[in-house]
Every structure is written in structure tokens, then in C-alpha cells.
Write a protein that holds these residues in place. Structure first.
Motif, PDB file in Angstrom:
ATOM      1  N   ILE A 143      40.249  11.289  32.653  1.00  0.00           N
ATOM      2  CA  ILE A 143      41.352  11.973  33.320  1.00  0.00           C
ATOM      3  C   ILE A 143      42.617  11.763  32.493  1.00  0.00           C
ATOM      4  CG2 ILE A 143      42.841  11.993  35.374  1.00  0.00           C
ATOM      5  CD1 ILE A 143      40.450  10.908  36.967  1.00  0.00           C
ATOM      6  N   ALA A 144      43.416  12.816  32.373  1.00  0.00           N
ATOM      7  CA  ALA A 144      44.742  12.673  31.769  1.00  0.00           C
ATOM      8  C   ALA A 144      45.754  13.357  32.667  1.00  0.00           C
ATOM      9  CB  ALA A 144      44.783  13.278  30.376  1.00  0.00           C
ATOM     10  N   LEU A 145      46.834  12.666  32.986  1.00  0.00           N
ATOM     11  CA  LEU A 145      47.951  13.245  33.722  1.00  0.00           C
ATOM     12  C   LEU A 145      49.011  13.633  32.696  1.00  0.00           C
ATOM     13  CD1 LEU A 145      48.053  10.630  36.592  1.00  0.00           C
ATOM     14  CD2 LEU A 145      47.294  13.002  36.792  1.00  0.00           C
ATOM     15  N   ARG A 146      49.493  14.851  32.778  1.00  0.00           N
ATOM     16  CA  ARG A 146      50.401  15.345  31.745  1.00  0.00           C
ATOM     17  C   ARG A 146      51.518  16.137  32.404  1.00  0.00           C
ATOM     18  NH1 ARG A 146      47.288  17.613  26.778  1.00  0.00           N
ATOM     19  NH2 ARG A 146      46.863  15.385  26.614  1.00  0.00           N
ATOM     20  N   ILE A 147      52.747  15.899  31.938  1.00  0.00           N
ATOM     21  CA  ILE A 147      53.927  16.591  32.449  1.00  0.00           C
ATOM     22  C   ILE A 147      54.412  17.563  31.386  1.00  0.00           C
ATOM     23  CG2 ILE A 147      56.328  16.324  33.183  1.00  0.00           C
ATOM     24  CD1 ILE A 147      55.567  13.569  34.286  1.00  0.00           C
ATOM     25  N   SER A 154      40.204  24.016  25.843  1.00  0.00           N
ATOM     26  CA  SER A 154      38.987  24.096  26.656  1.00  0.00           C
ATOM     27  C   SER A 154      38.996  23.079  27.789  1.00  0.00           C
ATOM     28  CB  SER A 154      37.767  23.847  25.761  1.00  0.00           C
ATOM     29  OG  SER A 154      37.835  22.551  25.179  1.00  0.00           O
ATOM     30  N   LEU A 155      40.064  22.283  27.901  1.00  0.00           N
ATOM     31  CA  LEU A 155      40.126  21.272  28.951  1.00  0.00           C
ATOM     32  C   LEU A 155      40.236  21.936  30.327  1.00  0.00           C
ATOM     33  CD1 LEU A 155      42.652  18.787  27.320  1.00  0.00           C
ATOM     34  CD2 LEU A 155      40.158  18.657  27.298  1.00  0.00           C
ATOM     35  N   ARG A 156      39.710  21.254  31.320  1.00  0.00           N
ATOM     36  CA  ARG A 156      39.836  21.713  32.704  1.00  0.00           C
ATOM     37  C   ARG A 156      41.111  21.111  33.285  1.00  0.00           C
ATOM     38  NH1 ARG A 156      34.840  23.383  34.838  1.00  0.00           N
ATOM     39  NH2 ARG A 156      35.357  22.639  36.923  1.00  0.00           N
ATOM     40  N   GLY A 157      41.965  21.946  33.857  1.00  0.00           N
ATOM     41  CA  GLY A 157      43.243  21.445  34.352  1.00  0.00           C
ATOM     42  C   GLY A 157      43.576  21.982  35.729  1.00  0.00           C
ATOM     43  N   ARG A 158      44.349  21.212  36.457  1.00  0.00           N
ATOM     44  CA  ARG A 158      44.859  21.663  37.750  1.00  0.00           C
ATOM     45  C   ARG A 158      46.289  21.181  37.899  1.00  0.00           C
ATOM     46  NH1 ARG A 158      41.409  18.602  42.334  1.00  0.00           N
ATOM     47  NH2 ARG A 158      42.911  19.637  43.700  1.00  0.00           N
ATOM     48  N   SER A 267      55.863  20.903  35.363  1.00  0.00           N
ATOM     49  CA  SER A 267      54.878  20.528  36.376  1.00  0.00           C
ATOM     50  C   SER A 267      54.051  19.338  35.920  1.00  0.00           C
ATOM     51  CB  SER A 267      53.937  21.705  36.676  1.00  0.00           C
ATOM     52  OG  SER A 267      54.636  22.785  37.241  1.00  0.00           O
ATOM     53  N   LEU A 268      53.472  18.661  36.899  1.00  0.00           N
ATOM     54  CA  LEU A 268      52.500  17.605  36.634  1.00  0.00           C
ATOM     55  C   LEU A 268      51.108  18.211  36.721  1.00  0.00           C
ATOM     56  CD1 LEU A 268      51.695  14.560  36.347  1.00  0.00           C
ATOM     57  CD2 LEU A 268      51.696  14.478  38.838  1.00  0.00           C
ATOM     58  N   HIS A 269      50.291  18.001  35.686  1.00  0.00           N
ATOM     59  CA  HIS A 269      48.926  18.516  35.647  1.00  0.00           C
ATOM     60  C   HIS A 269      47.930  17.371  35.516  1.00  0.00           C
ATOM     61  CE1 HIS A 269      51.370  21.954  34.249  1.00  0.00           C
ATOM     62  NE2 HIS A 269      50.449  22.702  34.819  1.00  0.00           N
ATOM     63  N   LEU A 270      46.757  17.602  36.059  1.00  0.00           N
ATOM     64  CA  LEU A 270      45.632  16.680  35.892  1.00  0.00           C
ATOM     65  C   LEU A 270      44.596  17.387  35.027  1.00  0.00           C
ATOM     66  CD1 LEU A 270      43.995  14.414  38.540  1.00  0.00           C
ATOM     67  CD2 LEU A 270      42.574  15.792  37.027  1.00  0.00           C
ATOM     68  N   LEU A 271      44.254  16.777  33.889  1.00  0.00           N
ATOM     69  CA  LEU A 271      43.315  17.360  32.935  1.00  0.00           C
ATOM     70  C   LEU A 271      42.050  16.522  32.861  1.00  0.00           C
ATOM     71  CD1 LEU A 271      45.772  18.151  29.998  1.00  0.00           C
ATOM     72  CD2 LEU A 271      45.098  19.638  31.877  1.00  0.00           C
ATOM     73  N   THR A 272      40.924  17.191  32.647  1.00  0.00           N
ATOM     74  CA  THR A 272      39.644  16.515  32.444  1.00  0.00           C
ATOM     75  C   THR A 272      38.907  17.205  31.315  1.00  0.00           C
ATOM     76  OG1 THR A 272      38.573  17.926  34.106  1.00  0.00           O
ATOM     77  CG2 THR A 272      39.451  15.822  34.872  1.00  0.00           C
ATOM     78  N   PRO A 273      37.918  16.553  30.723  1.00  0.00           N
ATOM     79  CA  PRO A 273      37.107  17.199  29.685  1.00  0.00           C
ATOM     80  C   PRO A 273      36.460  18.477  30.202  1.00  0.00           C
ATOM     81  CG  PRO A 273      36.725  14.840  29.686  1.00  0.00           C
ATOM     82  CD  PRO A 273      37.544  15.142  30.916  1.00  0.00           C
TER      83      PRO A 273
END
Length: 313
Positions: A143-147, A154-158, A267-273
Motif C-alpha cells: 500500500i502507498a498513500l500519496r498526496i 498501471s497501479l490501482r488507486g482510489r 487529494s489523498l490517494h491510496l495506491l496498490t500494485p
């Protein structure tokens, strides 16, 4: 139909990660000869070299670099599938690797990690705090949190929430230098810069007018927190998120200016592989972050000491 040589791909990924045949052999519990033969076998199947080999150095070829990313994804998906099967019959357990920005991570992520670990005693979290952008796949993060803005990948993000940005200065600075009434006037002021934000500061006014100002001042730092002492000392103006300057706005050490001029949305996003297969421990932490990280963001959007926050997104 010939099946892919998955063992060779997994060994190739290990060699790429360790940049060494012997290091990969030690890590995965195989002999160096077996590792070397597997990579050679894969090279023959692909018809191209994957590594530049010298007596002192091992480096991926240009062809090998993108293939190493593919190999890592293969290994990651295989592990996720195995773990998902095991997790289906048990509570979340194992290690989750998480990357987050330094200031936001200390203030908002670390307390949540402690709460999550209390709820899930069989889970371990490896928390990496840095304002530098990590390569999630290559560095093995779950998991990566990114602002900020997200580059196409290709990362999955929300998106979790919007982050409030404030244009702030100390009362002493404004008393000495004057308070700007228009965003364009910032070009005549000393501005303290957050190094990870490249290019000019951009604003949109109440009538839709757009202004870009190139910051120029005595301090450039790769940490927003590092700018606060200089701000409080009256050395200039900065654009910083509410989770950094909120307490200083509440205390009156800093004041927000230019309330009618808004910076671009943040925004704050949550990224996953990219793989949709994730172990139960990762799914549990994603759900926990998605629920709980809305609260600090909502707090950041509130008005501090009577000064309006720039709420985005």
C-alpha cells in the motif's frame, strides 16, 4: 501449448532484486548454479540477454528492465493467490508494507497503524515514511498513500479525500511586508518553497481568473514541516496543507491569506500494485484506511481560527 517457465521467471526476479546471482541464491535457498542455469534458460527462451555480466558487476539490460517488472508482478500475484487461499480459512496475518508521506504519516497514519495492530495482533506492519515517491512494485510495497496528482500508471488507486491547502504567513511578516490582496502580488513577496512541488504556484480567483507565480525566497525544503519555523519567524509566505499548519493557525502564530484564491485541487490517494489479488491482511488494512483517513482530511478542511481553508476535491 508450451507452459511458461514460471520458476525461471521467479528466479530472474530474485536476481534482478538482489543484483547478484549469489545473493538471489541465498535469498531463495537454491544453489548459485541452479540460479544461473534458470536465468540462462530464460534468456534462451526469450532470445535476448537479460543481464550485462562482468567480473564485478551485474546489471539489467535495456530489454531486461521492463521484463524484471513483469517478473516481479508474476511473483507477487502468485504469492497473493497462495496467501488468499490460506487467508480464506484464517484471520489476517503476516506483514504489510506501507509507504506514506513523512508529515502526514507521522500525524495521521502512525496512530492508525497502532490501532490496527491492536485489532489484528497476527499482522505486522512495515511502515516507510518519506516524501520521496517510491516504486511500489519494485520496492515490494503493498500500500502507498500519496498526496497530489497521480501520474498515469498501471497501479490501482482510489481517492480517499481532499486535502486543504492554506497560503500562510506570520502576522509579523505581513505587518512588515504588507498583506497581498491579489495572487499576482505574491511575486513581490518572499516565498518559502516545498521542494516536492515543481513549477510555479497556480491560483484561480473568484472571477475564474488564473494566475501563476514562480516562488522566490530564502528557503527551499523537501519537508513541509521544515518550513514552519521560518514561517513563524516571519521570513516569508508558504502554501502548505492544513495537517501541517492547522495548529499554528489555531494558535495565531500564522494566519491564512488570499481566501478568494484557490490553488489546484489536492487529494489523498491510496495506491496498490496492479494485481487484484491481495492477501486478507492487505484488504483489511485498505478498508481500515479508507474508513478512518476521511476523518483527518475532514478536519483539515475545517476553518482554522476564523480563516477559511481551501478545500479541494
Amino acid at each position: 501449448m508450451r507452459l511458461p517457465d514460471l520458476e525461471a521467471w521467479a528466479i530472474f526476479a530474485a536476481v534482478a532484486d538482489h543484483q547478484s546471482f549469489s545473493g538471489a541464491a541465498d535469498a531463495i535457498g537454491l544453489s548459485k548454479a541452479t540460479v544461473s542455469k534458470a536465468v540462462s534458460r530464460l534468456e534462451q527462451q526469450l532470445g535476448q540477454s537479460l543481464f550485462h555480466r562482468t567480473s564485478r558487476r551485474l546489471a539489467l539490460t535495456e530489454a531486461g528492465k521492463p521484463l524484471a517488472d513483469h517478473a516481479r508482478r508474476m511473483v507477487g500475484e502468485a504469492r497473493a493467490a497462495e496467501e488468499a487461499a490460506r487467508d480464506a480459512a484464517s484471520a489476517p496475518q503476516g506483514t504489510v508494507r506501507v509507504a506514506a508521506p513523512m508529515s502526514f504519516g507521522v500525524a495521521n497514519v502512525a496512530p492508525l497503524v497502532a490501532e490496527f495492530l491492536t485489532r489484528h495482533p497476527a499482522v505486522d506492519i512495515d511502515l516507510h515514511l518519506s516524501d520521496a515517491r517510491v516504486d511500489i512494485v519494485a520496492e515490494g510495497f503493498d500500500i502507498a498513500l500519496r498526496i497530489g496528482e497521480l501520474a498515469d500508471s498501471s497501479l490501482r488507486g482510489r481517492r480517499l479525500c481532499g486535502i486543504a491547502t492554506h497560503i500562510v504567513a506570520a502576522p509579523a511578516y505581513l505587518a512588515a511586508a504588507g498583506q497581498p490582496g491579489h495572487a499576482a502580488e505574491l511575486s513581490h513577496h518572499r516565498m518559502l518553497r516545498y521542494a516536492n512541488i515543481l513549477g510555479p504556484w497556480r491560483f484561480r480567483g473568484p472571477d475564474g481568473q488564473e494566475v501563476a507565480v514562480r516562488p522566490d525566497g530564502p528557503l527551499n525544503a523537501n519537508s513541509g514541516d521544515a518550513l514552519v519555523p521560518a514561517l513563524v519567524a516571519g521570513l516569508g509566505i508558504a502554501a502548505l496543507p492544513g495537517f501541517i499548519v492547522g495548529p499554528h493557525l489555531q494558535s495565531g502564530a500564522l494566519v491564512a491569506i488570499l481566501p478568494d484564491w484557490t490553488p489546484p485541487p489536492v487529494s489523498l490517494h491510496l495506491l496498490t500494485p496492479p494485481s487484484p489479488l491481495r492477501p486478507a491482511r492487505v484488504e483489511a488494512l485498505i478498508a481500515f484506511f479508507a474508513e478512518r483517513l476521511r476523518d483527518p482530511c475532514a478536519e483539515a478542511l475545517k476553518t482554522h481560527a476564523g480563516q477559511p481553508a481551501f478545500a479541494h476535491g
